[in-house]
Design an enzyme around this catalytic site. Structure first.
Site: not given
Length: 549
Positions: A302, A378, A397
């Site tokens: 990250h 979505d 991500d």
């Protein structure tokens, strides 16, 4: 004893079918035919559910819906033809044969999901087992129609075309109902495993009871007792499996993971599993079996994902995926961040990230920060359908593109949608998988970003739980607000206002991350085509990855 019901001789032309011996029925021919066709309707619904259950399980476990559907449907249709041919010699005792076939379908179809799950977890023979079950179920389904045709014609003979039309109409309508009931009733109410068991019980009860009631005069007393006993035995057995389904699933699921499972849920979108190592406390999140983070080294992933992105304006940040809140934790370390919009598909992940100590311990309650807005949607649909402000920094991500649903999130069209919401001077970072284990997929993702109208800089770092892991930092070409390399891509470096206390990302580490060895650089994979919605090449590139590892 009910008197024999004479058969209707039907038409006398050459199209007529001569039935076997007249049946002794408890009803007149009209109602009797209705109940037989009703049985066809119900059994066809059950057969459709078995097919869809095999496809669904394959997509859950292996992630490739198209391949799983193609294999299951092709094998089952082929097997139906074999089953139809094999029943020619059974028509002389069609009623009993039909009852036994439905009993077999109830057992095999009802247990199919749990048997395949056990094969996947314990024996690593999933594909072989799936093909075998699809063939057996298909053969049994194919055996139904010839036997039912014989029974219908013996109730009341009619033209072959009329009999076939009646049977197929009931069969096809039953398939429609089963196909709709599977996603809208069985899965939400019972789940995949218990849904298959419920259908198996229904299949057995209908198949045997129709024979014991409607055709009992044609079945010997001893055979009736055997069928009744078989009915009780199968329903009892499937019920016992129903009761212990949770225990069976937990045992099998634990077999798939190294550490003890502490959270296990199936949502409308995916299977969520969290494990925790007893000695080290290493907490790991898996979605549909794919590792998403390991607490022991997630900071490497990250920090590498977020830190280069923040080298520039970052007032408004968009995160696509990353519902665990770990990327947001890194973003919030920069005081000039005014807003973060996080879009993740599964609302349950967002809820766990807010409420579960196994998430908040690591994301530092990042999703409860007043600057953060979370949206369960979505990412592709959200970008396409809603109006959005311009964002200064965007993070993609997202889960690896190993199935049809996720492959669209690595397409030229998707990155084109992202390009439309980028402010002047904005940057985009994309997690792109492993350039070592999946080089074609990695560099193909970079090509897709470039085709969407952005310049890119590839970089990679070592994340022990993942291996060599790569990203692309991207920006609009020629943007004066973005510092670029000699190749025109944005510079991968530490922001001037980078927070202190980072455990992995440094200027030296990020500078080294843009160097690729000759066996894994862009030239090493040759011609790589970018992925599109109509040509999801990234799926093929992923299938050829991780071989031997």
């Amino acid at each position: 004893m009910t008197a024999p019901v004479p058969t209707d001789p039907g038409p006398t032309d050459s199209g007529a079918v001569t039935a076997g011996a007249p049946l002794t029925l408890p009803l007149s021919p009209g109602p009797a035919r209705f109940f037989v066709l009703l049985a066809v309707f119900i059994c066809a619904s059950c057969g459709m559910v078995y097919e869809l259950a095999l496809v669904a399980l394959g997509s859950y476990l292996l992630g490739d819906t198209i391949v799983q559907a193609s294999i299951v449907l092709a094998v089952m249709v082929f097997a139906m033809g074999i089953g139809s041919l094999a029943t020619k010699r059974l028509t002389h005792f069609a009623a009993v044969a039909f009852a036994l076939i439905e009993a077999a379908l109830g057992v095999i179809g009802g247990l199919s999901v749990i048997l395949l799950y056990l094969a996947f977890a314990f024996a690593d023979v999933y594909t072989v087992a799936m093909v075998a079950l699809a063939f057996v179920i298909g053969a049994l389904i194919g055996a139904e129609i010839p036997l039912l045709m014989e029974l219908v014609q013996r109730i009341r003979a009619q033209r072959a075309s009329s009999a076939v039309a009646d049977l197929f109409a009931a069969d096809y309508v039953g398939g429609l109902v089963g196909g709709l009931a599977f996603p809208f009733v069985l899965l939400p109410v019972f789940g995949l495993t218990r849904g298959a068991l419920a259908v198996g019980i229904t299949n057995t009860v209908v198949g045997i009871l129709i024979v014991l009631w409607l055709f009992r005069a044609e079945v010997r007393r001893r055979t009736q007792v055997i069928l009744a006993g078989l009915l009780v035995l199968i329903v009892s057995g499937l019920t016992v499996v129903w009761v212990f389904t949770d225990d069976i699933e937990v045992t099998a699921r634990q077999r798939l993971y190294r550490d003890p499972i502490v959270i296990s849920e199936r949502t409308d979108y995916q299977e969520i599993v969290v494990t925790e190592a007893p000695l080290t406390g290493d907490t790991r999140l898996y979605l549909n079996g794919d590792l998403q983070f390991a607490s022991a080294d997630e900071y490497r992933y990250h920090e590498s994902l977020v830190t280069p992105l923040m080298n520039g304006s970052k007032r408004n940040v968009l995160v696509l995926g990353g519902g665990d809140g770990l990327a947001v934790r890194e973003i919030l370390k920069y005081p000039d961040v005014e807003s973060v919009t996080l879009v993740d598909l599964d609302p349950r992940i967002l809820e766990l990230a807010r409420t579960s100590e196994r998430f908040t311990e690591f994301n530092k309650d990042s999703l409860d920060d007043p600057r953060v807005r979370t949206i369960a949607a979505d990412a592709f649909t959200w970008l396409r359908e809603a109006k959005h402000p311009a964002y200064d920094a965007i993070i993609a991500d997202l889960p690896d593109p190993d199935d049809v649903a996720t492959s669209k999130l690595y397409s030229i069209e998707f990155y084109g949608l992202i390009r439309q919401v980028m402010a002047p001077g904005a940057r985009l970072v994309v997690q792109a998988g492993s350039p070592y284990f999946a080089p074609a997929a990695y560099w193909g993702i970079g090509e897709a970003v470039a085709e969407a109208g952005m310049t890119t800089t590839p970089y990679h770092v070592d994340v022990p739980s993942f291996g060599d892991w790569g990203y692309f930092l991207a920006a609009a070409p020629g943007d004066p607000a973005v510092t670029t390399t000699k190749d025109g891509g944005p510079v991968v470096t530490m922001p001037a206002d980078a927070p202190s206390g980072l455990k992995f990302a440094t200027a030296e580490v990020l500078a080294a991350s843009t160097t690729f060895p000759p066996d894994r650089n862009r030239a090493s994979v040759g011609q790589v085509e970018p992925s599109t919605l109509l040509r999801p090449r990234v799926l093929d590139q992923e299938r050829g990855a991780w071989v031997g590892y």
